[in-house]
Scaffold this active site. Structure first.
Site, PDB file in Angstrom:
ATOM      1  N   SER A  74       0.831  -1.203   0.000  1.00 34.57           N
ATOM      2  CA  SER A  74       0.000   0.000   0.000  1.00 34.57           C
ATOM      3  C   SER A  74       0.866   1.254   0.000  1.00 34.57           C
ATOM      4  O   SER A  74       0.600   2.196  -0.740  1.00 34.57           O
ATOM      5  CB  SER A  74      -0.916   0.011   1.228  1.00 34.57           C
ATOM      6  OG  SER A  74      -1.758  -1.117   1.206  1.00 34.57           O
ATOM      7  N   ASN A 153      -5.468  -9.352  -7.520  1.00 33.78           N
ATOM      8  CA  ASN A 153      -5.490 -10.104  -6.276  1.00 33.78           C
ATOM      9  C   ASN A 153      -6.746 -10.936  -6.109  1.00 33.78           C
ATOM     10  O   ASN A 153      -6.746 -11.945  -5.422  1.00 33.78           O
ATOM     11  CB  ASN A 153      -5.343  -9.150  -5.087  1.00 33.78           C
ATOM     12  CG  ASN A 153      -6.184  -7.897  -5.217  1.00 33.78           C
ATOM     13  OD1 ASN A 153      -6.163  -7.228  -6.254  1.00 33.78           O
ATOM     14  ND2 ASN A 153      -6.913  -7.582  -4.184  1.00 33.78           N
ATOM     15  N   GLN A 181       0.895  -9.102  -6.091  1.00 37.93           N
ATOM     16  CA  GLN A 181       0.490 -10.501  -6.222  1.00 37.93           C
ATOM     17  C   GLN A 181       1.384 -11.260  -7.201  1.00 37.93           C
ATOM     18  O   GLN A 181       1.444 -12.486  -7.176  1.00 37.93           O
ATOM     19  CB  GLN A 181      -0.968 -10.587  -6.687  1.00 37.93           C
ATOM     20  CG  GLN A 181      -1.981 -10.098  -5.660  1.00 37.93           C
ATOM     21  CD  GLN A 181      -2.108 -11.018  -4.450  1.00 37.93           C
ATOM     22  OE1 GLN A 181      -1.733 -12.193  -4.505  1.00 37.93           O
ATOM     23  NE2 GLN A 181      -2.608 -10.483  -3.357  1.00 37.93           N
ATOM     24  N   SER A 201       5.350  -6.498  -2.007  1.00 34.76           N
ATOM     25  CA  SER A 201       5.055  -6.689  -0.592  1.00 34.76           C
ATOM     26  C   SER A 201       5.534  -8.072  -0.165  1.00 34.76           C
ATOM     27  O   SER A 201       5.253  -9.059  -0.838  1.00 34.76           O
ATOM     28  CB  SER A 201       3.554  -6.533  -0.347  1.00 34.76           C
ATOM     29  OG  SER A 201       3.289  -6.509   1.029  1.00 34.76           O
ATOM     30  N   ALA A 202       6.256  -8.121   0.958  1.00 34.33           N
ATOM     31  CA  ALA A 202       6.902  -9.372   1.357  1.00 34.33           C
ATOM     32  C   ALA A 202       5.928 -10.439   1.839  1.00 34.33           C
ATOM     33  O   ALA A 202       6.156 -11.633   1.636  1.00 34.33           O
ATOM     34  CB  ALA A 202       7.932  -9.095   2.455  1.00 34.33           C
ATOM     35  N   HIS A 203       4.836 -10.020   2.471  1.00 33.77           N
ATOM     36  CA  HIS A 203       3.986 -11.010   3.139  1.00 33.77           C
ATOM     37  C   HIS A 203       3.129 -11.820   2.173  1.00 33.77           C
ATOM     38  O   HIS A 203       2.369 -12.688   2.600  1.00 33.77           O
ATOM     39  CB  HIS A 203       3.114 -10.350   4.214  1.00 33.77           C
ATOM     40  CG  HIS A 203       1.983  -9.527   3.695  1.00 33.77           C
ATOM     41  ND1 HIS A 203       0.705  -9.996   3.614  1.00 33.77           N
ATOM     42  CD2 HIS A 203       1.939  -8.262   3.226  1.00 33.77           C
ATOM     43  CE1 HIS A 203      -0.086  -9.051   3.128  1.00 33.77           C
ATOM     44  NE2 HIS A 203       0.643  -7.985   2.881  1.00 33.77           N
ATOM     45  N   CYS A 327      -9.431  -7.208   2.027  1.00 24.07           N
ATOM     46  CA  CYS A 327      -9.778  -5.872   2.479  1.00 24.07           C
ATOM     47  C   CYS A 327     -11.271  -5.642   2.415  1.00 24.07           C
ATOM     48  O   CYS A 327     -11.804  -4.810   3.124  1.00 24.07           O
ATOM     49  CB  CYS A 327      -9.096  -4.841   1.614  1.00 24.07           C
ATOM     50  SG  CYS A 327      -7.336  -5.059   1.615  1.00 24.07           S
TER      51      CYS A 327
HETATM   52  C1  LIG Z   1      -2.596  -6.201  -5.656  1.00 25.33           C
HETATM   53  C2  LIG Z   1      -2.314  -5.688  -4.281  1.00 25.33           C
HETATM   54  N1  LIG Z   1      -1.830  -4.439  -4.135  1.00 25.33           N
HETATM   55  C3  LIG Z   1      -1.544  -3.940  -2.935  1.00 25.33           C
HETATM   56  C4  LIG Z   1      -1.741  -4.662  -1.784  1.00 25.33           C
HETATM   57  C5  LIG Z   1      -1.397  -4.040  -0.483  1.00 25.33           C
HETATM   58  O1  LIG Z   1      -0.244  -4.601   0.080  1.00 25.33           O
HETATM   59  P1  LIG Z   1       0.065  -4.446   1.639  1.00 25.33           P
HETATM   60  O2  LIG Z   1      -1.017  -5.153   2.355  1.00 25.33           O
HETATM   61  O3  LIG Z   1       1.396  -5.027   1.821  1.00 25.33           O
HETATM   62  O4  LIG Z   1       0.018  -2.977   1.943  1.00 25.33           O
HETATM   63  C6  LIG Z   1      -2.266  -5.959  -1.887  1.00 25.33           C
HETATM   64  C7  LIG Z   1      -2.526  -6.829  -0.719  1.00 25.33           C
HETATM   65  O5  LIG Z   1      -3.181  -6.496   0.230  1.00 25.33           O
HETATM   66  C8  LIG Z   1      -2.549  -6.473  -3.162  1.00 25.33           C
HETATM   67  O6  LIG Z   1      -3.042  -7.710  -3.309  1.00 25.33           O
END
Ligand SMILES: Cc1ncc(COP(=O)(O)O)c(C=O)c1O
Ligand SMILES: Cc1ncc(COP(=O)(O)O)c(C=O)c1O
EC number: 2.8.1.7
Lengths: 389, 141, 389, 141
Positions: A74, A153, A181, A201-203, A327
């Protein structure tokens, strides 16, 4: 029922054993501040951060000087879009994105309206694919940024990134892609694909939560999102989350090993689940593209029933899944992504996303198919919609 | 997220199904908002002798329908008209704020079924004089 | 020389054993996404986040609904200042801060000039204290924000926060304080002290790096810095760094236990170090306030010598310290904080900050004093400045 | 951060001190920028027989002074005029980019000391004809 099957790997993943192992010593042994390079503890932390940077950069064919750590996908999305917008507003005020972006992109674009920016939201077809012709015809002299996600996602659809990159390059417009993703699931080459900015994003690939990355091609004009100290070569302030960065690096290192093999095994398991559902449950609609999709993503709409109740019954059987994106669960609106593919509201409400991992076994798959079959039958039996059809 | 009572009524919903030749049938909600509730009533001597439901919706919608039917069976029409979503929420041991609308839907489904009964039987039900079934325009909660 | 004495706790701290212990299970056991409340794994994570929120909120006498997690102090500072500025620009374009803020505040204010905002930078006296009269007379009808740090990271000076809060309140201006160094070292009461916004960071008090907090008083108008998903009640998007949040919560829980006792022990040790240096090394200048200072901060300027060379020699003896803030080491400019207190450049260049922890022993203190005595003698012997005096 | 050679010259700086009745003395830098270098030269028959320094500055400033004096002892004046900071950086095995200016300072201190020698002895040193010592205006690097 003690079986636990976690099929929500697009929401977040379990941190891998090796990642945890690697992070360990950065809590109370090598705990120095990387900015304190004057003494050994600080230098060690700095080194650890730079090693991780190199690993991540290599994986996407970037120079390590083009790779910056953030607090997650994000933040990266916000940085890319606001940073480019604010830094280039003398050139124009127009942004192009799609209707199926993550909220981190969509809400950022909406916010920028307050600063005089305008956004074109590209349509997608029933598979979630954008139309390159619409992209081209949306470009105006004021267009400063194209932001199109690598892979969605919710429905897993993978966009033709290289072609988009070429179009952006031809028109001399900055191209950002949200690859949160895609990282670790698709082979990414920022050079070949003409990507100027990319969020990670690492997680989502076995790393820790709260750490991410951003690729910024050398020479791209972008304002900081977080001002302050000189960390990240002056581009992103804040004491580095060293332990998390180390974990991110390790997760990427693991992903880069046997990458092709991993992807093909995942794809095979995914296909089994996809086929199984299609063949065992009537009145289902596959969401996303049948082939140009993430190797871990299975998303169907089950007509006449609603998603949350399916999830609750799955949870009782130890299966974790999601209806749309993590989300949006808890929200009452149907997913904007599914609606953009042309699904009617009712059908959109009945969609379930399974996102598998390399730990998912054939046994799991069979159990999930069987369970889903029962759940859908049960819920349809009490649904007033079924009969009306 | 949900109380044990909610989960119980969701897992084992009471009074599922339809009533043939029901004295009153009410359907509220719509697919756009993600929940539709249909309630069937069997009424005798101004007493609700039986109630059944069919619901498309989330866990709390199903549980609310189940609980609502449980609560009104045996009630008189006058009692049923007074029936409010609060009774459902209370009996369920509470609902998350974003899900309270499911209990409202249950209340409306009952009213709508009573209205149907009134129409069919040409009766005037006290408290329902000004009731008109939800129009088609959709306001999700 | 195998002794290791870490006296740079203002740069960052070692993560406490109990904190690591608490974080452990959030990597590969309770790894759910807190937004996935529909299944158990998600609910557990959510619960963990909310428990930590309550702990941190209680510690500063806030309501837990007023506490938001961020990626650290820098993000919080950026959010507070940009968020209030952008949300209240119809009311005015004037910000008041001080000359001794952290760069996360200063550079953010500078950046806002590009959007038409203007900042008044308050002076400080030789002890690093602001003048409340100057604050009052700087207030204009256009003033929308006062941002004054609770305690300075370099010289440790603690500002009269409650009085500042009262002034802000009287004039109906939003008051933000950067309490990154104060949290866990000073008793903070956001209600009593009329604080509207407050930045915090976990890694300064035995928590992990890359996680912080922001207190936002109910009703304060503030834009998001990171837009996207609905996390943090819609105010800060991004999957929560659950393990880090849990660590932050634990660190605060530990800090809140025996707080007064901890502070008085720290103060005692700090005074020993302060006295020892003053009595054993000639030509030194204490930086910061003699009494209104952080209980862990000792900062002197050593005339005729330069800070980096002192730090290098300290490192050789296993002592980690800092010359000014961690962020400015590696930079060639003398610290803006020291210059603001009226120090000349030469003297400012020769300043060393020791920041102790509860692990610092009397033995450590004596060793540091002895070592410093030798180092300063050695460096003065080769300095051309000494003789000229 | 620093190479082992830098650390060695920092820890055990060679040629520390001053030379009484030095033939040339040069001081460059200033406290504002955080480094001052003073170099003393003993010159005989156009040969630099000895060099000493005093330095206020960071580790690399001290190491650069030490290395610079080492490098010019035994050199002729003409060689010393040609002396460049690059030689110092090289001999030290490299310096971090932000610290290269320390080696420049050493070069300047030597030039300044040679200029002083030329002034005192009324000699013209080839290559120093256009040299004037740094004015007081400060430009930190
Ligand atoms: C396509 C996509 N963009 C952005 C995000 C946001 O990443 P983060 O949760 O690490 O802020 C996510 C996951 O929540 C995602 O799937
Ligand atoms: C006073 C102050 N504010 C802000 C920060 C920034 O905090 P973080 O490093 O967590 O971003 C720091 C520490 O670096 C600090 O000392």
């Amino acid at each position: 029922m003690n079986r636990k099957i976690y099929l929500d790997n697009a929401a977040t993943t379990k941190v891998k054993k090796e990642v945890i192992e690697e992070m360990k010593s950065y809590f109370d042994e090598m705990y120095g501040n990387p900015s304190s390079g004057i003494y050994e503890l600080g230098r060690r932390s700095k080194e650890a951060v730079e090693n991780a940077r190199k690993t991540v950069a290599d994986f996407i064919n970037a120079d390590e000087k083009e790779l910056y750590f953030t607090a997650g996908g994000s933040e990266s999305d916000n940085w890319a879009i606001k940073g480019v917008a604010f830094a280039n507003k003398d050139k124009g005020n127009h942004i192009i994105t799609t209707k199926i972006e993550h909220h981190a992109v969509l809400h950022t674009c909406e916010y920028l309206e307050k600063f005089g920016f305008e956004t074109t939201y590209l349509d997608v077809d029933e598979y979630g694919m954008i139309d390159l012709e619409q992209l081209k015809s949306s470009i105006k002299p004021e267009t400063i940024l194209i932001s199109i996600m690598y892979a969605n996602n919710e429905i897993g659809t993978i966009q033709p990134i290289e072609k988009i990159g070429e179009i952006a390059k031809e028109h001399n417009i900055i191209f950002h892609t949200d690859a949160v993703q895609a990282l670790g699931a698709v082979r990414i080459d920022v050079k070949k694909q003409h990507i100027d900015l990319m969020s990670m994003s690492a997680h989502k690939l076995g790393g820790p939560k709260g750490i991410g990355g951003m690729y910024i091609r050398k020479g791209i004009k972008i304002d900081n999102l977080i001002h302050g100290g000189g960390q990240e070569r002056g581009k992103r302030a804040g004491t580095e989350g060293v332990q998390n960065i180390v974990g991110f690096g390790k997760a990427v290192e693991l992903a880069s090993k046997n990458f092709e093999q991993y992807v093909s095994k995942l794809t095979e398991t995914r296909n089994k689940l996809m086929e199984g559902i299609k063949n065992n449950i009537p009145d289902v609609v596959l969401n996303g593209h049948p082939t140009m999709r993430l190797p871990n993503n299975v998303n169907f709409s089950y007509q006449y029933v609603e998603g949350e109740s399916i999830l609750l019954l799955l949870d009782m059987d130890g299966i974790a899944a999601s209806s749309g994106s993590a989300c949006t669960s808890g929200s009452l609106d149907p997913s904007h992504v599914l609606l953009a593919t042309g699904l009617d509201h009712g059908t959109a409400h009945g969609s379930i996303r399974f996102t598998i991992s390399e730990e998912t076994t054939d046994e799991d798959i069979n159990f999930v198919i069987e369970t889903m079959k029962n759940i859908i039958e049960k819920l349809r039996a009490i649904s007033p919609l079924k009969k009306n059809m | 997220m949900y109380t044990e009572i909610v989960m119980d009524h969701f897992k084992n919903p009471r009074n599922v199904g339809s009533i043939e030749n029901a004295d009153g049938v009410g359907q509220v909600g719509n697919a756009k908002c993600g929940d539709i509730m249909k309630i069937y009533l069997k009424i005798n001597d101004d007493i609700i002798e039986d109630a059944k439901f069919e619901t498309f919706g989330c866990g709390s919608a199903i549980a609310s329908s189940s609980m609502a039917t449980e609560l009104i069976i045996g009630k008189s029409i006058n009692e049923a008209v007074e029936f409010s979503n609060k009774a459902v929420v209370e009996a369920l041991g509470g609902l998350p704020p974003v899900k309270v609308h499911c209990s409202v839907l249950a209340e409306q489904a009952i009213k709508s079924a009573l209205y149907d009964y009134a129409q069919k039987t040409n009766k005037v039900i006290k408290g329902l004089e000004n009731y008109t079934p939800e129009d088609e325009e959709v306001h999700c909660h």
